[in-house]
Scaffold this motif. Structure first.
Motif, mmCIF file in Angstrom:
data_model
loop_
_atom_site.group_PDB
_atom_site.id
_atom_site.type_symbol
_atom_site.label_atom_id
_atom_site.label_comp_id
_atom_site.label_asym_id
_atom_site.label_seq_id
_atom_site.Cartn_x
_atom_site.Cartn_y
_atom_site.Cartn_z
ATOM 1 N N VAL A 183 0.821 -1.214 0.000
ATOM 2 C CA VAL A 183 0.000 0.000 0.000
ATOM 3 C C VAL A 183 0.856 1.266 0.000
ATOM 4 N N VAL A 184 2.007 1.239 0.644
ATOM 5 C CA VAL A 184 2.888 2.411 0.621
ATOM 6 C C VAL A 184 3.450 2.606 -0.788
ATOM 7 N N GLY A 185 3.748 1.516 -1.481
ATOM 8 C CA GLY A 185 4.206 1.628 -2.858
ATOM 9 C C GLY A 185 3.147 2.234 -3.757
ATOM 10 N N TYR A 244 7.928 2.444 -1.787
ATOM 11 C CA TYR A 244 7.481 3.836 -1.941
ATOM 12 C C TYR A 244 8.314 4.533 -3.016
ATOM 13 N N GLY A 245 9.616 4.300 -3.025
ATOM 14 C CA GLY A 245 10.459 4.906 -4.049
ATOM 15 C C GLY A 245 10.067 4.460 -5.443
ATOM 16 N N VAL A 246 9.814 3.159 -5.600
ATOM 17 C CA VAL A 246 9.381 2.644 -6.898
ATOM 18 C C VAL A 246 8.047 3.258 -7.294
ATOM 19 N N GLY A 247 7.119 3.376 -6.313
ATOM 20 C CA GLY A 247 5.822 3.966 -6.613
ATOM 21 C C GLY A 247 5.943 5.414 -7.059
ATOM 22 N N VAL A 248 6.810 6.177 -6.392
ATOM 23 C CA VAL A 248 7.006 7.575 -6.765
ATOM 24 C C VAL A 248 7.557 7.675 -8.190
ATOM 25 N N LEU A 249 8.527 6.837 -8.527
ATOM 26 C CA LEU A 249 9.108 6.856 -9.856
ATOM 27 C C LEU A 249 8.072 6.497 -10.920
ATOM 28 N N THR A 252 0.019 7.095 -6.414
ATOM 29 C CA THR A 252 -1.290 7.745 -6.517
ATOM 30 C C THR A 252 -1.848 8.012 -5.126
ATOM 31 N N SER A 253 -2.696 9.044 -5.030
ATOM 32 C CA SER A 253 -3.367 9.344 -3.768
ATOM 33 C C SER A 253 -4.827 8.917 -3.795
ATOM 34 N N ASP A 254 -5.223 8.212 -4.843
ATOM 35 C CA ASP A 254 -6.614 7.779 -4.984
ATOM 36 C C ASP A 254 -6.949 6.733 -3.916
#
Length: 236
Positions: free
Chosen positions: A39-41, A225-230, A46-48
């Motif tokens: 979920v952190v990723g 989280y880093g992967v999600g941001v990228l 996204t913030s949805d």
């Protein structure tokens, strides 16, 4: 000699209970770390809220069912092995009772009894219930308490689900800007608890276990989280 009438757990029964508790703690820990990382990723991309809820529920169900299935298969194999060992012991007792009596006597001698006392004890145990005596002394199995794969599967399912619910609720309930910080703090607190519990159940010092547990959880959340941001920045 009269047998004790109290219900205090001893020996194998206590060990089995500790193993179940340790498995439950580790299952909850897996649920916390894996779901938190997921979920952190997603939160990094996204913030949805609906996307976070969907990802968290999918991770919870997939993880809990996978844990339950794996535990069922593993414990079923163990139970089959126990039943096969008991069947072989029963056959040996029927075909070569003298050799089995000598074997039981030697096993009791190895536990500190003198030859004469070990022989007398082996004879009395054999007369009472030869299969039960050999199962407990030789195989370390209680014929009345074989491992139950369904119990193991349900325990793993519930433990993982309980652990996974924390990061799932922590990521979807707070306002958008607070989701990741609340989740990280909640997860760290839960990992401190599970690390301390697992160490205490194993009679180990809790300090290192807690640090390893928290460090692993933070690493998992940081990487995802880093992967999600990228991925979010790339518009994937």
């Amino acid at each position: 000699m009269t047998e004790p009438t109290h219900d205090e757990a001893h020996g194998g029964a206590l060990g089995a209970r500790l193993n179940w508790l340790r498995a439950a703690v580790l299952g909850a820990n897996d649920g916390i770390v894996s779901t938190a990382g997921l979920v952190v990723g997603v939160a990094g991309a996204t913030s949805d809220r609906s996307a976070l809820l969907t990802a968290g529920l999918a991770g919870l169900l997939a993880g809990s069912l996978s844990m339950a299935a794996g535990e069922y298969v593993s414990v079923s194999t163990q139970r089959d092995s126990e039943k096969a060992a008991l069947a072989q012991e029963k056959r040996e007792l029927r075909e070569q009772p003298e050799a089995e009596l000598e074997e039981l006597t030697e096993l009791l001698e190895q536990r500190g009894l003198s030859r004469d006392v070990a022989l007398e004890a082996a004879q009395q145990l054999t007369e009472r219930d030869a299969l039960r005596a050999h199962a407990r002394v030789e195989l370390g199995i209680d014929p009345d308490e074989l491992t139950n794969p369904w119990h193991a599967a349900w325990a793993s399912f519930l433990a993982f689900t309980a652990g996974a619910l924390l990061p799932l609720l922590a990521i979807v309930l707070p306002p958008s800007g607070w989701r990741v910080p609340v989740t990280v703090v909640s997860v760290v607190g839960a990992l401190v608890l599970t690390g301390w519990s697992s160490a205490r159940l194993g009679a180990a010092a809790p300090g290192r276990a807690v640090l390893r547990n928290v460090g692993g959880g933070l690493l998992a959340m940081g990487v995802t989280y880093g992967v999600g941001v990228l991925l979010g920045a790339a518009g994937v």
